[in-house]
Enzyme design. Sequence first.
Site, PDB file in Angstrom:
ATOM      1  N   CYS A  82      -7.914   2.767  17.443  1.00 13.44           N
ATOM      2  CA  CYS A  82      -6.494   2.865  17.063  1.00 13.44           C
ATOM      3  C   CYS A  82      -5.698   3.749  18.010  1.00 13.44           C
ATOM      4  O   CYS A  82      -4.488   3.589  18.151  1.00 13.44           O
ATOM      5  CB  CYS A  82      -6.347   3.477  15.682  1.00 13.44           C
ATOM      6  SG  CYS A  82      -7.723   3.262  14.607  1.00 13.44           S
TER       7      CYS A  82
ATOM      8  N   HIS B  31      -8.686  -2.561   8.524  1.00 18.09           N
ATOM      9  CA  HIS B  31      -8.551  -3.520   9.622  1.00 18.09           C
ATOM     10  C   HIS B  31      -9.913  -4.147   9.948  1.00 18.09           C
ATOM     11  O   HIS B  31     -10.959  -3.528   9.711  1.00 18.09           O
ATOM     12  CB  HIS B  31      -8.052  -2.819  10.896  1.00 18.09           C
ATOM     13  CG  HIS B  31      -6.615  -2.445  10.895  1.00 18.09           C
ATOM     14  ND1 HIS B  31      -6.183  -1.156  11.121  1.00 18.09           N
ATOM     15  CD2 HIS B  31      -5.499  -3.180  10.708  1.00 18.09           C
ATOM     16  CE1 HIS B  31      -4.858  -1.118  11.079  1.00 18.09           C
ATOM     17  NE2 HIS B  31      -4.410  -2.329  10.818  1.00 18.09           N
TER      18      HIS B  31
HETATM   19  C1  CIR Z   1      -2.413   3.095   8.927  1.00 15.93           C
HETATM   20  O1  CIR Z   1      -2.740   3.023   7.742  1.00 15.93           O
HETATM   21  O2  CIR Z   1      -1.746   2.226   9.482  1.00 15.93           O
HETATM   22  C2  CIR Z   1      -2.846   4.308   9.724  1.00 15.93           C
HETATM   23  N1  CIR Z   1      -2.897   5.440   8.847  1.00 15.93           N
HETATM   24  C3  CIR Z   1      -4.183   4.075  10.367  1.00 15.93           C
HETATM   25  C4  CIR Z   1      -4.152   2.995  11.408  1.00 15.93           C
HETATM   26  C5  CIR Z   1      -5.473   2.769  12.050  1.00 15.93           C
HETATM   27  N2  CIR Z   1      -5.364   1.790  13.063  1.00 15.93           N
HETATM   28  C6  CIR Z   1      -6.338   1.002  13.465  1.00 15.93           C
HETATM   29  O3  CIR Z   1      -7.419   0.981  12.848  1.00 15.93           O
HETATM   30  N3  CIR Z   1      -6.112   0.176  14.473  1.00 15.93           N
END
Ligand code: CIR
Length: 260
Positions: free
Chosen positions: A255, A168
């Site tokens: 996140c 991201h």
């Molecule tokens: C994913 O791959 O969607 C999750 N394992 C990690 C999400 C992390 N989210 C973020 O950086 N906002």
Amino acid sequence: MTDHSYEFTRAITRRPGQSITRGLRAVDTGAPDLDLMLAHHADYVATLREAGATVTELPPLEDFPDALFVEDTALCLPEGAVLMRPGAPSRLGEVAHMAPVLRDLYADVRVIEGPGFIEGGDILTTGREVLVGRSARTDAAGVAELATILKDWGRPLREVATPPGVLHFKTDCSLLDGETVLSTERLAASGCFEGYRVILTADGEEAAANAIRFNRFVLMAAGFPATAERLRRAGYEVREIGNSECAKLDGGMSCLSLRL
Ligand code: CIR
């Protein structure tokens, strides 16, 4: 300019469940340990409370292993909330679980209807604009649909690029105050922060870039002493939170909450 971009009264989090072992990850570095993750998560929530947040802690969603990463499901602004449309198919259904929580808190809740995709991890709201990074999860149509919504609220959106191979946009940067960002060198090199004050993560500490400013604290992942020292020297009050287990699922400080 009065800057409220890091001032919040509330946060929404979701506790991890047994299914985190099935969470998405770019590289398999081993299964996350739920007990340790829960301990880190509790420390994160306690720190938000210490910073003045009323925290809504949602229960685990075992059908959605990545649901603890609530940030990707919505964008929360003072004007209203926008429900996202995650580009990861296994995460699309998380949004329906966040929708009622936000409808209870906001009069104005908009929805990204598609066909495009966009995840909250690609959105950085600063004191002057909303930066959105295109990524493997966020496409041009998703960005365009968000831009239309934000126009109603008088919020300018600027589209930027996420470095190749980075999950991201905010994996590589965070807001420290309305005019200051913490960024990796590889992201800052793209020029996307021109006009901002930029503090770079220290060499080899790129994973420290995903931090959050919440009122007086900067919450950052533990284990990045040189970057923590840079932030302290710049005058920020840093709180280091264990993140070893979320890091196995490419997750970090931002996140784990929606902040409003
Ligand atoms: C994913 O791959 O969607 C999750 N394992 C990690 C999400 C992390 N989210 C973020 O950086 N906002």
